[in-house]
Design an enzyme around this catalytic site. Structure first.
Site, PDB file in Angstrom:
ATOM      1  N   ASP A 261     -11.703  -9.332   6.157  1.00 33.40           N
ATOM      2  CA  ASP A 261     -13.014  -9.338   5.495  1.00 33.40           C
ATOM      3  C   ASP A 261     -13.625 -10.735   5.594  1.00 33.40           C
ATOM      4  O   ASP A 261     -14.831 -10.878   5.812  1.00 33.40           O
ATOM      5  CB  ASP A 261     -12.898  -8.922   4.021  1.00 33.40           C
TER       6      ASP A 261
ATOM      7  N   TYR B 165       0.804  -1.224   0.000  1.00 32.63           N
ATOM      8  CA  TYR B 165       0.000   0.000   0.000  1.00 32.63           C
ATOM      9  C   TYR B 165       0.839   1.277   0.000  1.00 32.63           C
ATOM     10  O   TYR B 165       0.291   2.373   0.049  1.00 32.63           O
ATOM     11  CB  TYR B 165      -0.922   0.018   1.225  1.00 32.63           C
TER      12      TYR B 165
ATOM     13  N   ASP C 140      -5.747  -7.162   5.474  1.00 30.64           N
ATOM     14  CA  ASP C 140      -6.871  -6.543   4.770  1.00 30.64           C
ATOM     15  C   ASP C 140      -7.850  -7.631   4.314  1.00 30.64           C
ATOM     16  O   ASP C 140      -9.069  -7.549   4.521  1.00 30.64           O
ATOM     17  CB  ASP C 140      -6.294  -5.771   3.567  1.00 30.64           C
TER      18      ASP C 140
ATOM     19  N   LYS D 283       3.678 -15.358   4.431  1.00 26.35           N
ATOM     20  CA  LYS D 283       3.799 -16.223   3.252  1.00 26.35           C
ATOM     21  C   LYS D 283       5.286 -16.350   2.940  1.00 26.35           C
ATOM     22  O   LYS D 283       5.737 -16.217   1.796  1.00 26.35           O
ATOM     23  CB  LYS D 283       3.008 -15.590   2.090  1.00 26.35           C
TER      24      LYS D 283
END
Ligand SMILES: NC(=O)c1ccc[n+]([C@@H]2O[C@H](COP(=O)([O-])OP(=O)(O)OC[C@H]3O[C@@H](n4cnc5c(N)ncnc54)[C@H](O)[C@@H]3O)[C@@H](O)[C@H]2O)c1
Length: 366
Positions: A249, A138, A245, A189
């Site tokens: 959700d 980001y 992020d 990851k």
């Protein structure tokens, strides 16, 4: 003298204003009950203001926010504006420029009927995600080359710093100290994205300072699987920005939907920002159907951050009581008018606050 908290309010776009109004309604009731004062300053940032003035959010506003204890944000985003332009300027602007390095997202199931996963109960879904909030993909380093041609190249840089990892990880361990399970899971990851090994090493080093805390690790793909299969395996999770992020959700759906999930963007000890995790849901704008519980929950997180622990606990009990008793029927849109949910929560906090101390929560459910 009464305690006073200065709050900068940015209702924003779409359903932002409607849900924030309900949050403020509840906050004012709690301020009256618990004897503190709220001094709110409202800011007009969002699509309407941008279309009228060309201003997104001036840097001078950041200095003004710093004079406040917290920022209370609705949602940003409007189909009339270039995708992501206002979101980057306002939401990312706040996160990066106020250095709000923790994005704290509780994932808590209030009642089994809201969970899309078969046979999961509230005790199975009670975790907190610590999402690093100032780095990763980001940061805006990258761009397009030969845009719009067959030879187009697009680059987005994922950036991690030792400082960024460490402060997020340390926050997660501190948080776990105050929870029943006392467990922190690192999600990364690092098997495929080797630079994320920085997270793995930092986590292992910080863990040495927290002997009583259980540690665990999951790669993000597996973590998504576990969140659906065994949500009870998680307590506190810490992860890089982009994974947080997406993971939260999914978490919001596990707890019942976008109408309930809230977040705090924190720089402990400094001006921090609180918001529902949903966006501006333009299709519901002005219809009085959006569920304001996420914004109300964000207000509760803000009270907790401001040290108004009793008010925050009462609000949490009120939401739990209204949901478990079925007086608030759904976490989606349209089952109640937006304003009715704000009224129900306000009445419930008044009722709970009037109960003698120690009254069991069940007795409060009518
Ligand atoms: N923090 C933010 O302000 C934020 C976050 C996400 C998206 N956005 C922006 O919001 C705009 C819309 O994005 P989107 O459609 O992807 O996400 P969204 O969260 O606005 O909406 C997705 C869906 O979730 C449901 N929903 C959301 N909020 C709800 C509520 N309070 N009550 C009931 N149902 C609710 C609706 O069905 C909605 O269609 C875009 O411009 C996007 O960039 C902003």
């Amino acid at each position: 003298m009464a305690r006073e908290h200065a709050i900068a309010v940015i209702p924003g776009d779409g359903i932002g204003e409607e849900v924030i109004n309900e949050g403020l309604k509840v906050l004012r009731a709690l301020a009256q009950i618990y004897g503190f004062k709220l001094r709110t300053t409202s800011y007009p940032w969002g699509a309407d203001h941008f279309l009228k003035t060309g201003v997104m959010m001036p840097d001078s506003a950041l200095d003004e926010y710093r004079q406040h204890a917290a920022v209370y944000l609705g949602a940003i985003g409007d189909p009339r504006i270039e995708v992501g332009l206002l979101e980057r300027a306002i939401i990312a602007g706040l996160r990066f420029k106020l250095d709000l390095y923790v994005n704290l997202r509780p994932i808590k199931l209030y009642d089994a009927r809201f969970c899309p996963i078969k046979d999961k109960k509230p005790a199975d879904v009670d975790m907190v995600v610590v999402r690093e909030n100032t780095e990763d993909a980001y940061i805006g380093i990258g761009g397009h080359f030969k845009q719009g041609t067959q030879d187009e190249v697009a680059i987005a840089t994922m950036l991690y710093t030792r400082k960024g990892c460490e402060r997020a990880v340390r926050y997660a361990f501190e948080l776990a100290k105050g929870r029943k399970r006392r467990k922190v899971t690192l999600v990364d990851k690092a098997n495929a994205v080797r630079p994320q090994d920085l997270w793995t090493r930092t986590f292992a080093e910080v863990a040495k300072d927290y002997a009583g805390i259980e540690t665990d690790h999951a790669y993000i793909d597996a973590a998504c699987m576990w969140l659906v299969k065994n949500p009870e395996s998680f307590d506190v999770c810490v992860m890089p920005n982009i994974f947080g992020d997406i993971f939260t959700d999914l978490g919001a759906m596990v707890q019942g939907g976008m109408g309930i999930a809230a977040s705090g963007n924190l720089h402990p000890g400094k001006t921090s920002m609180f918001e529902p995790i949903h966006g501006s849901a333009p299709k519901y704008r002005g219809k009085n159907v959006a569920n304001p519980l996420a914004a109300i929950n964000a207000a509760g997180m803000m009270l907790d951050y401001l040290g108004e622990k009793e008010a925050a606990t009462t609000l949490e009990s009120a939401i739990a009581s209204l949901l478990t008793s079925g007086r608030i029927r759904s976490l989606g849109a349209g089952d109640h008018p937006t304003s009715e949910i704000g009224d129900l929560v306000t009445a419930e906090v008044r009722q709970i606050a009037a109960m003698p101390a120690g009254e069991p929560a069940a007795a409060r459910r009518s």
